[in-house]
Design a protein around this motif. Structure first.
Motif, mmCIF file in Angstrom:
data_model
loop_
_atom_site.group_PDB
_atom_site.id
_atom_site.type_symbol
_atom_site.label_atom_id
_atom_site.label_comp_id
_atom_site.label_asym_id
_atom_site.label_seq_id
_atom_site.Cartn_x
_atom_site.Cartn_y
_atom_site.Cartn_z
ATOM 1 N N GLU A 149 -0.142 -16.507 -7.223
ATOM 2 C CA GLU A 149 -0.064 -16.843 -5.797
ATOM 3 C C GLU A 149 0.989 -16.003 -5.060
ATOM 4 O OE1 GLU A 149 0.641 -21.037 -5.914
ATOM 5 O OE2 GLU A 149 -1.409 -21.505 -6.530
ATOM 6 N N PRO A 150 0.897 -14.670 -5.196
ATOM 7 C CA PRO A 150 1.894 -13.799 -4.563
ATOM 8 C C PRO A 150 1.754 -13.802 -3.047
ATOM 9 C CG PRO A 150 0.073 -12.473 -5.345
ATOM 10 C CD PRO A 150 -0.174 -13.883 -5.830
ATOM 11 N N ARG A 151 2.830 -13.472 -2.369
ATOM 12 C CA ARG A 151 2.802 -13.332 -0.915
ATOM 13 C C ARG A 151 2.513 -11.894 -0.512
ATOM 14 N NH1 ARG A 151 7.984 -15.846 1.702
ATOM 15 N NH2 ARG A 151 6.643 -15.775 3.535
ATOM 16 N N ILE A 152 2.635 -10.961 -1.464
ATOM 17 C CA ILE A 152 2.411 -9.542 -1.199
ATOM 18 C C ILE A 152 1.524 -8.969 -2.290
ATOM 19 C CG2 ILE A 152 3.513 -7.261 -1.094
ATOM 20 C CD1 ILE A 152 5.999 -8.621 0.051
ATOM 21 N N LEU A 153 0.559 -8.122 -1.891
ATOM 22 C CA LEU A 153 -0.280 -7.384 -2.825
ATOM 23 C C LEU A 153 -0.116 -5.889 -2.562
ATOM 24 C CD1 LEU A 153 -3.661 -9.367 -2.730
ATOM 25 C CD2 LEU A 153 -1.973 -9.376 -4.569
ATOM 26 N N LEU A 154 -0.044 -5.114 -3.647
ATOM 27 C CA LEU A 154 0.002 -3.662 -3.566
ATOM 28 C C LEU A 154 -1.232 -3.086 -4.254
ATOM 29 C CD1 LEU A 154 3.740 -3.036 -4.583
ATOM 30 C CD2 LEU A 154 2.812 -3.393 -2.281
ATOM 31 N N PHE A 155 -1.884 -2.138 -3.595
ATOM 32 C CA PHE A 155 -3.092 -1.512 -4.141
ATOM 33 C C PHE A 155 -2.902 0.004 -4.116
ATOM 34 C CE2 PHE A 155 -4.459 -5.584 -2.567
ATOM 35 C CZ PHE A 155 -5.454 -6.003 -3.447
ATOM 36 N N ASP A 156 -2.931 0.627 -5.289
ATOM 37 C CA ASP A 156 -2.746 2.075 -5.388
ATOM 38 C C ASP A 156 -4.073 2.735 -5.760
ATOM 39 O OD1 ASP A 156 -1.759 4.608 -5.532
ATOM 40 O OD2 ASP A 156 -0.383 4.248 -7.192
ATOM 41 N N GLU A 157 -4.834 3.111 -4.736
ATOM 42 C CA GLU A 157 -6.151 3.733 -4.897
ATOM 43 C C GLU A 157 -6.969 3.021 -5.980
ATOM 44 O OE1 GLU A 157 -6.576 7.904 -4.186
ATOM 45 O OE2 GLU A 157 -4.407 8.172 -4.135
ATOM 46 N N PRO A 158 -7.144 1.702 -5.874
ATOM 47 C CA PRO A 158 -7.720 0.939 -6.980
ATOM 48 C C PRO A 158 -9.196 1.187 -7.232
ATOM 49 C CG PRO A 158 -7.484 -0.452 -5.046
ATOM 50 C CD PRO A 158 -6.803 0.843 -4.731
ATOM 51 N N PHE A 159 -9.927 1.653 -6.233
ATOM 52 C CA PHE A 159 -11.376 1.759 -6.390
ATOM 53 C C PHE A 159 -11.849 3.210 -6.496
ATOM 54 C CE2 PHE A 159 -10.924 -1.999 -3.305
ATOM 55 C CZ PHE A 159 -10.586 -2.861 -4.337
ATOM 56 N N PRO A 180 3.252 -10.637 8.174
ATOM 57 C CA PRO A 180 2.557 -11.552 7.263
ATOM 58 C C PRO A 180 1.047 -11.600 7.507
ATOM 59 C CG PRO A 180 4.592 -12.548 8.008
ATOM 60 C CD PRO A 180 4.426 -11.282 8.803
ATOM 61 N N GLY A 181 0.289 -11.481 6.429
ATOM 62 C CA GLY A 181 -1.161 -11.556 6.493
ATOM 63 C C GLY A 181 -1.850 -10.266 6.856
ATOM 64 N N GLU A 182 -1.083 -9.242 7.195
ATOM 65 C CA GLU A 182 -1.664 -7.974 7.616
ATOM 66 C C GLU A 182 -1.938 -7.073 6.415
ATOM 67 O OE1 GLU A 182 -0.531 -4.956 11.159
ATOM 68 O OE2 GLU A 182 1.035 -5.146 9.637
ATOM 69 N N LYS A 192 -9.490 -15.012 3.044
ATOM 70 C CA LYS A 192 -9.272 -16.346 2.483
ATOM 71 C C LYS A 192 -7.796 -16.626 2.234
ATOM 72 C CE LYS A 192 -10.496 -19.494 -1.236
ATOM 73 N NZ LYS A 192 -11.432 -19.803 -2.338
ATOM 74 N N TYR A 193 -7.088 -15.672 1.610
ATOM 75 C CA TYR A 193 -5.721 -15.929 1.161
ATOM 76 C C TYR A 193 -4.653 -15.456 2.129
ATOM 77 C CZ TYR A 193 -7.628 -17.266 -3.368
ATOM 78 O OH TYR A 193 -8.318 -17.898 -4.374
ATOM 79 N N ARG A 194 -5.002 -14.569 3.064
ATOM 80 C CA ARG A 194 -4.053 -14.071 4.071
ATOM 81 C C ARG A 194 -2.783 -13.525 3.419
ATOM 82 N NH1 ARG A 194 -6.060 -12.428 8.231
ATOM 83 N NH2 ARG A 194 -4.111 -12.713 9.382
#
Length: 256
Positions: free
Chosen positions: A153-163, A26-28, A184-186
């Protein structure tokens, strides 16, 4: 929050993931780093059940991904991709508020959440909430995409080469925004990239994939010193600092 247990994925005779095991606490933020075709995006898509393991288990928030209702699972996870995927016929506010509306939030709560998040990503609500994606720059669209991912307010975020498609200055601004929002949101995050500088800057942990196998998992500092041959190739690809003795390692010092 996320755990891979000896995960395999195969299409026909093509093996894409081969016994991958890791966990994200969590938070990592775990950054999956690897060349094209290494299996990192396939691994990411298993978290929200867009792919199912051929063998092994993917556990999300204490439950195997295949045991979740896929709609409920995906609505509980924020997802940011390279081309953003905003609905062109919906305003910025409508895009950001998509999942909260699907979850049945009342209109006042949705509006308050949308405006707060637009402020967070440096898009003044009064100026941007009624605009449409075609009127925004690439960086502004990505900011809207990040706000949309956080909206419910998700607990998990997924980023697929977003930038990856942004110019270098805007890309760094978005990376700095990601770091600030993470603090901020951990929120537990899994971030896919082939850019080692980005991995060193953003990851509290780095997982290196090669040919569908996890070659390394550890901190940015440990990755920078790893003896693994693939890790060394990535580190050697970093730009050299003029006058530096051994070349630069952007992001290593501030990775956490």
């Amino acid at each position: 929050m996320i755990r891979f247990e000896d995960v395999h994925f195969q299409i026909g005779d093509t093996r894409i993931l081969d016994g991958v095991s890791f966990e994200v606490t969590p938070g990592e933020t775990l950054v999956l780093l690897g060349r094209s075709g290494s299996g990192k995006t396939t691994a990411l898509k298993m978290v929200n059940a867009m792919r199912a393991p051929t063998a092994g288990r993917v556990v999300v928030d204490g439950r195997a991904s295949i045991d979740w209702d896929p709609v409920k699972l995906r609505r509980s996870i924020g997802y940011v991709i390279q081309d953003v995927g905003l609905f062109p016929h919906r305003s910025v506010a409508e895009n950001v508020g998509t999942v909260p509306r699907l979850l049945g939030w009342d209109a006042g709560r949705v509006r308050a959440r949308v405006d707060a998040l637009l402020e967070e990503v440096s898009l003044a609500p009064g100026e941007y909430r009624h605009r449409y994606p075609e009127s925004l720059s690439g960086g502004q669209r990505q900011r809207v995409g990040v706000a949309r991912a956080l909206a419910a307010e998700p607990r998990i975020l997924l980023f697929d080469e977003p930038f990856g498609a942004l110019d270098p200055i805007t890309r760094r601004e978005m990376q700095d925004l990601f770091v600030a929002l993470r603090k901020k949101y951990r929120v537990t995050s899994l971030f896919v990239t082939h850019d080692v500088s980005e991995a060193l800057l953003l990851g509290s942990q780095i997982g290196l994939l090669r040919g569908g196998r996890l070659q390394f998992q550890g901190t940015a500092e440990a990755f920078a010193k790893a003896e693994d041959s693939e890790a060394r190739r990535f580190m050697e690809s970093l730009p050299r600092i003029p006058g530096g003795a051994g070349g630069g390692r952007p992001g290593v010092e501030g990775a956490n």
